[in-house]
Design a protein around this motif. Sequence first.
Motif, PDB file in Angstrom:
ATOM      1  N   GLN A  58       3.136  -6.543   6.091  1.00  0.00           N
ATOM      2  CA  GLN A  58       2.658  -5.213   5.733  1.00  0.00           C
ATOM      3  C   GLN A  58       1.365  -5.329   4.923  1.00  0.00           C
ATOM      4  N   ASP A  59       0.681  -4.208   4.765  1.00  0.00           N
ATOM      5  CA  ASP A  59      -0.540  -4.183   3.960  1.00  0.00           C
ATOM      6  C   ASP A  59      -0.177  -4.207   2.480  1.00  0.00           C
ATOM      7  N   LEU A 112      -9.422  -1.782  -5.411  1.00  0.00           N
ATOM      8  CA  LEU A 112      -8.455  -2.784  -4.952  1.00  0.00           C
ATOM      9  C   LEU A 112      -8.677  -3.099  -3.480  1.00  0.00           C
ATOM     10  N   LYS A 113      -8.348  -4.323  -3.084  1.00  0.00           N
ATOM     11  CA  LYS A 113      -8.480  -4.724  -1.689  1.00  0.00           C
ATOM     12  C   LYS A 113      -7.148  -4.548  -0.982  1.00  0.00           C
ATOM     13  N   VAL A 114      -7.216  -4.318   0.330  1.00  0.00           N
ATOM     14  CA  VAL A 114      -6.013  -4.231   1.149  1.00  0.00           C
ATOM     15  C   VAL A 114      -5.954  -5.482   2.018  1.00  0.00           C
ATOM     16  N   VAL A 115      -4.868  -6.243   1.877  1.00  0.00           N
ATOM     17  CA  VAL A 115      -4.697  -7.498   2.635  1.00  0.00           C
ATOM     18  C   VAL A 115      -3.350  -7.463   3.323  1.00  0.00           C
ATOM     19  N   VAL A 120       0.834  -1.212   0.000  1.00  0.00           N
ATOM     20  CA  VAL A 120       0.000   0.000   0.000  1.00  0.00           C
ATOM     21  C   VAL A 120       0.861   1.251   0.000  1.00  0.00           C
ATOM     22  N   LYS A 121       1.903   1.273   0.809  1.00  0.00           N
ATOM     23  CA  LYS A 121       2.742   2.479   0.918  1.00  0.00           C
ATOM     24  C   LYS A 121       3.501   2.779  -0.376  1.00  0.00           C
ATOM     25  N   ASP A 168      -0.492   7.180  -3.077  1.00  0.00           N
ATOM     26  CA  ASP A 168       0.119   8.390  -2.516  1.00  0.00           C
ATOM     27  C   ASP A 168      -0.715   8.865  -1.314  1.00  0.00           C
ATOM     28  N   ALA A 169      -0.383  10.043  -0.781  1.00  0.00           N
ATOM     29  CA  ALA A 169      -1.058  10.558   0.426  1.00  0.00           C
ATOM     30  C   ALA A 169      -2.538  10.792   0.197  1.00  0.00           C
ATOM     31  N   GLU A 170      -2.919  11.024  -1.075  1.00  0.00           N
ATOM     32  CA  GLU A 170      -4.323  11.296  -1.377  1.00  0.00           C
ATOM     33  C   GLU A 170      -5.087  10.026  -1.787  1.00  0.00           C
TER      34      GLU A 170
END
Length: 696
Positions: A115-116, A107-110, A77-78, A82-84
Amino acid sequence: MASLLIEIQTEELPPKALDNLSKAFAKELTFSLKEQDLALPNAQVTAYGSPRRIAALISDVSEVAPDKPFRQKLVPVKVGLDAEGKATPALSKKMKALGIECEPSELKVVNDGKQDQLVYEGTKAGVSLKDGLQIALDHAVRRLPIPKVMSYQLENGKTVEFVRPVKHLVALFDKEIVPVELFGLKAGRETMGHRFHVKEPISIKEAEKYAEQMEKEGKIVASFEERKNKMVGELKSAAEKLNAEIIMPDDLVNEVAALTEWPVVYESGFDEEFLTVPAECLILTMQQNQKYFALRDKNKKLMNRFLLVSQIEAKDGGEAIRSGNARVVRARLADAKFFYDQDRLQTLESRVPGLAHVVYHNKLGTQLERSERVQKIASRIAEQIGADPALARRAAKLAKADLRTLMVGEFPELQGIMGEYYAHHDKEDDKVALAIREHYQPRYAGDELPSTPESLAVALADKIETLTGLFGIGQLPTGEKDPFALRRHALGILRMLIEKELPLSLDKLIAIGTEEESVVPGVKDATEELKQFFHDRLRVMQKDQGFTAHEVESVIGSEPAILADVPKRLKAVHDFMSLPEAESLAAANKRIENILKKNTLPLADAVDPALLTEKEEKDLYEAIRTLEPKLEADYKAGRYEDELRSLAPLKAPVDAFFDKVMVNAEDEALRRNRLTLLNELHKAMNQVAKLSCLAS
C-alpha cells in the motif's frame, strides 16, 4: 573537537574488580559516544582506575554531532490523510511523537509493495554533547560488571544502587564542564586526591592534564597499569638490594595495585623460628592475610624478610610501618605454627576414619567411601602402568586425610601439600608422601604432571573416580557450567596418558573406574557418554597444537587404544597430506566406506584369487599382498610416517580398479570377492588413521 574526561570518584572500590570496572566504563562510554557520532570512529580512549575512582579520557569528541539525513515511515496514506488531504489525528500524533514538524503536503508517498505509505525525509539535528554524554554515562553505568551491587541513600532520601557510593563527578570537555548528572550529583571539576597526603579537593583544569595533575597535586597514579608497573619496579629494586628473589603471583600483584593509590615499598621481617613451618604455609599466610611479598634467597630457600606495599610516604623513613607490620605478621605466623604443631600430634592414618564425616556428594557418599573406591582403582591402575600397587593404594588411602587438619581447614589451597609434609613426619614411604602431594596434579592448564608411576596411578584414580561417579549419576557439565571441574579432570587424564606415554588404554581406564563405581547404588554405566566426553576434549587439545579438524578427526576416528600414539599419528597424517597421492587415496577410502556400508552380503574371510577375473582387480590384489608385510611391520614398530608414505604406490591400482571393475557384479560370488578385496584394502590403509576423514 577536543578531549573529554569523565571521572566517578567513590568510596573504596572492590580491589579484585577494579581493573575490569575501569576498562568496562571506558569502553562502554566510548561505544555510546561513537554510536551518537559524538566521537570519531578512531577516537582513542584511556581508562583510569584507582582505589577510589574510575575515569576515562576520550580523544576526538565533538561538542555537537553532525546533522544526518533522516527518513521515517509514518502511516499508510489512507490512515494519515482525510478526503481533503489534511492530516488525520493519527498522523498528527505520530509526527508529534517523532518530533517532526511539517505540512502533510511536504511528506512523500512511497508504495511498500502492499500500500501507499506516508514517509518523511529530512535532516535530523545532531545531538549535543550535553545530551549525548548523559545518555552515554547512564548507558556505561548500567553496563558495568559489578560483582556485588551496594544500595545507598542520597541526600534527598532516594535509594540508588552502584558498586560503591559516589562522592564526586567530573565531566570536562577540554577545559569546560559538561552539565551532566549521576546519582544526584552534578558534574564539576573537583575531585579528591590521596586519602592521607592531600586533604583539600583538587580542581581539574583540563581533560588532557588529568593524569599529570592527579599525580603532582593529588599524589595518585591514576592509571592502573602505570601504578602496577611502578609498584613492580620498586618491589624488584628492593628485592635486588636484599640479594633476594621476590615471589609475585599475578593475582597478588593486581590486587595490591588496586589497593594503593601511591605505592611505596617497605621491607620488614619475622622471627627465624617460624621458618620451621613449611614455606608454603608461611607464603600463603603472608599473601592472603597481609598482601605481603615473600622473599627467597639465591638457593630458593624462604627468607625471614618480606616486602610490603603501603601508600604512605612515611616521614620517619617507614620505621613505624616496618615494625607495625612485623608485629601483625608475627601473630599470623604464630597461628600457622600452632596449626602445624597441633596437626603433627596425630598421624594421617588416624585421621582417615574422620573422612566419614565429610560429605563428598549426597548420591556418592562420604569422602571415606570415595577414598576406598580410589584405593582400589589406584591399585589396579598401578598394575597396568608399572607402579607399585601397594604404595599406590597406601597413598590413595592417605591422600584426603589432610582435609581433616587445622592447616588445610584454614588454607584449603594447601591440601595435598600439607599431606606430603605430614606423611614425611609419619615416616611414610617417600613415594607415598610425594603421591599425596601430586595426586591433585595437573590442577590447571600447563601445570606439571605427577612425577612418579605411583603418583600417576593415584592422580588417574582420583580423577577417573570423579568422572565415572558423576557421569554415572547424570551430573554432566552443560554449556559453560562445570561446577565439578570435569573438563579439567578429563584434560588432566588425557595429558597424563599422552605426555607420560602410559601403556594404559582409555577404554581400560574407564572400565576400571566404572567397575569400582558400580558398587554405589544408583550409579549407572556411562561408558559411552564418558568416552565421547574424552574424545571431545582430545579434539580440542590437538587442534590447539595446530592440527586441522580433518587431521584430528582421522586419528580420533580410528580410536587408537594407546593415547600416547595420538601425537605421533597426527604428525604422520599431517606429513601424509603433503604427498601428491594423498587426496586421491583419501577420496578412494571414502568411496570404499560408502560401498561397504551399503553391502548386505556376508564377506569372506579372505580374497579368493581364483575369482579375480579382471586385470585391474588382480593388480590391486597383488599390490596389497606385496605391501601388507611392510605396513604391518611399520605399524607394530610405531613407524606411522613410514607406513602412510608406503601407501602412495596404491594410488594407481586403486584408481584403475574403480575405473574398470564393476564392484556390484551380478554374479554374487564375484561381488562378494570384490567386496572382500575392498575390505582388506580398507583395513590395510586405515591402521594409523581413518583416511576417509581427510577427503575434502
